[in-house]
Design a protein around this motif. Sequence first.
Motif, short mmCIF file in Angstrom:
data_model
loop_
_atom_site.label_atom_id
_atom_site.label_comp_id
_atom_site.label_asym_id
_atom_site.label_seq_id
_atom_site.Cartn_x
_atom_site.Cartn_y
_atom_site.Cartn_z
N ILE A 179 7.58 -2.55 -17.27
CA ILE A 179 6.65 -2.93 -16.21
C ILE A 179 6.54 -1.81 -15.18
CG2 ILE A 179 6.26 -4.53 -14.28
CD1 ILE A 179 7.63 -6.68 -16.07
N PHE A 180 7.68 -1.23 -14.82
CA PHE A 180 7.67 -0.13 -13.86
C PHE A 180 6.90 1.06 -14.42
CE2 PHE A 180 9.52 3.84 -12.24
CZ PHE A 180 9.19 3.71 -10.91
N ARG A 181 7.18 1.43 -15.64
CA ARG A 181 6.52 2.60 -16.23
C ARG A 181 5.01 2.40 -16.33
NH1 ARG A 181 9.88 6.72 -19.66
NH2 ARG A 181 11.75 6.67 -18.38
N LEU A 182 4.59 1.21 -16.73
CA LEU A 182 3.16 0.94 -16.80
C LEU A 182 2.52 0.95 -15.41
CD1 LEU A 182 3.12 -1.83 -19.55
CD2 LEU A 182 2.09 0.46 -19.71
N SER A 183 3.24 0.46 -14.41
CA SER A 183 2.69 0.48 -13.04
C SER A 183 2.59 1.92 -12.52
CB SER A 183 3.49 -0.41 -12.09
OG SER A 183 4.79 0.07 -11.91
N VAL A 184 3.52 2.78 -12.90
CA VAL A 184 3.44 4.20 -12.51
C VAL A 184 2.21 4.84 -13.16
CG1 VAL A 184 4.52 6.47 -12.76
CG2 VAL A 184 5.89 4.52 -12.00
N HIS A 232 -3.52 13.71 -3.43
CA HIS A 232 -3.46 12.27 -3.17
C HIS A 232 -2.02 11.83 -3.34
CE1 HIS A 232 -3.94 7.91 -3.90
NE2 HIS A 232 -4.83 8.07 -2.93
N VAL A 233 -1.47 11.15 -2.33
CA VAL A 233 -0.11 10.64 -2.41
C VAL A 233 -0.12 9.34 -3.20
CG1 VAL A 233 1.88 9.82 -1.08
CG2 VAL A 233 0.50 11.73 -0.22
N LEU A 234 0.71 9.28 -4.23
CA LEU A 234 0.80 8.08 -5.06
C LEU A 234 1.56 6.99 -4.32
CD1 LEU A 234 0.32 10.48 -7.14
CD2 LEU A 234 1.39 8.97 -8.80
N ASP A 235 1.15 5.76 -4.52
CA ASP A 235 1.83 4.62 -3.91
C ASP A 235 2.97 4.16 -4.83
OD1 ASP A 235 2.65 2.43 -2.48
OD2 ASP A 235 0.79 1.30 -2.72
N VAL A 236 4.01 4.98 -4.88
CA VAL A 236 5.15 4.68 -5.75
C VAL A 236 5.97 3.52 -5.19
CG1 VAL A 236 7.27 5.65 -6.74
CG2 VAL A 236 5.18 6.99 -6.72
N LYS A 237 5.91 3.29 -3.88
CA LYS A 237 6.64 2.15 -3.29
C LYS A 237 6.18 0.83 -3.91
CE LYS A 237 8.16 4.04 1.09
NZ LYS A 237 9.52 4.29 0.67
N ALA A 238 4.89 0.70 -4.19
CA ALA A 238 4.39 -0.52 -4.83
C ALA A 238 4.95 -0.64 -6.25
CB ALA A 238 2.86 -0.52 -4.85
N CYS A 239 5.06 0.48 -6.94
CA CYS A 239 5.64 0.47 -8.29
C CYS A 239 7.12 0.09 -8.22
CB CYS A 239 5.49 1.83 -8.94
SG CYS A 239 3.78 2.40 -9.11
N LEU A 240 7.82 0.63 -7.24
CA LEU A 240 9.24 0.31 -7.07
C LEU A 240 9.43 -1.17 -6.73
CD1 LEU A 240 10.44 3.51 -5.19
CD2 LEU A 240 11.09 2.80 -7.50
N ALA A 241 8.47 -1.76 -6.02
CA ALA A 241 8.54 -3.19 -5.73
C ALA A 241 8.49 -4.00 -7.01
CB ALA A 241 7.41 -3.59 -4.80
#
Length: 147
Positions: A44-49, A128-137
């Motif tokens: 799930i994390f990898r797909l969200s990234v 563009h800064v990626l929203d990795v915090k949302a992926c980490l959530a």
Amino acid sequence: TACEGQGFSKDLVPKDVLLNPVGPAFLVYYGPAYLQALGSDSPIFRLSVLAEIYRSARVLWPKSNIEMGKSVTVRIDAVKASSDKDFQQVDRRGDIWVMCKKNNSEALVDHAPASKLEELRAENSAIHVLDVKACLASLSKSSAKTT
């Protein structure tokens, strides 16, 4: 398909895409390898990234009828080499993941200290800064379900 005049079977393409084709298409270089090297990481994390990478690419290259039939290569070497834990460590350090537009057909995703943001803006045609915090959530949610 990123090739002008070439397409998928009409019954596989959403109607709005079929009626209003736009570009450019994105080739996320190492995208499949990132998913295949899953190991014990969260799918799930990898797909969200990967979804965030595609979203970021669309920010830097908005949909355009003029760009139909063109493609952009997004290199994710640093992402491919990173595990879920590596992403968490980058976040704890306060670093950011950023997509740097190198030219009209290439981008690179890498992490850097947030303090380097202005330097990255000066060195690249756009970022563009990626929203990795949302992926980490999503990672936190999936690990909470397994405990």
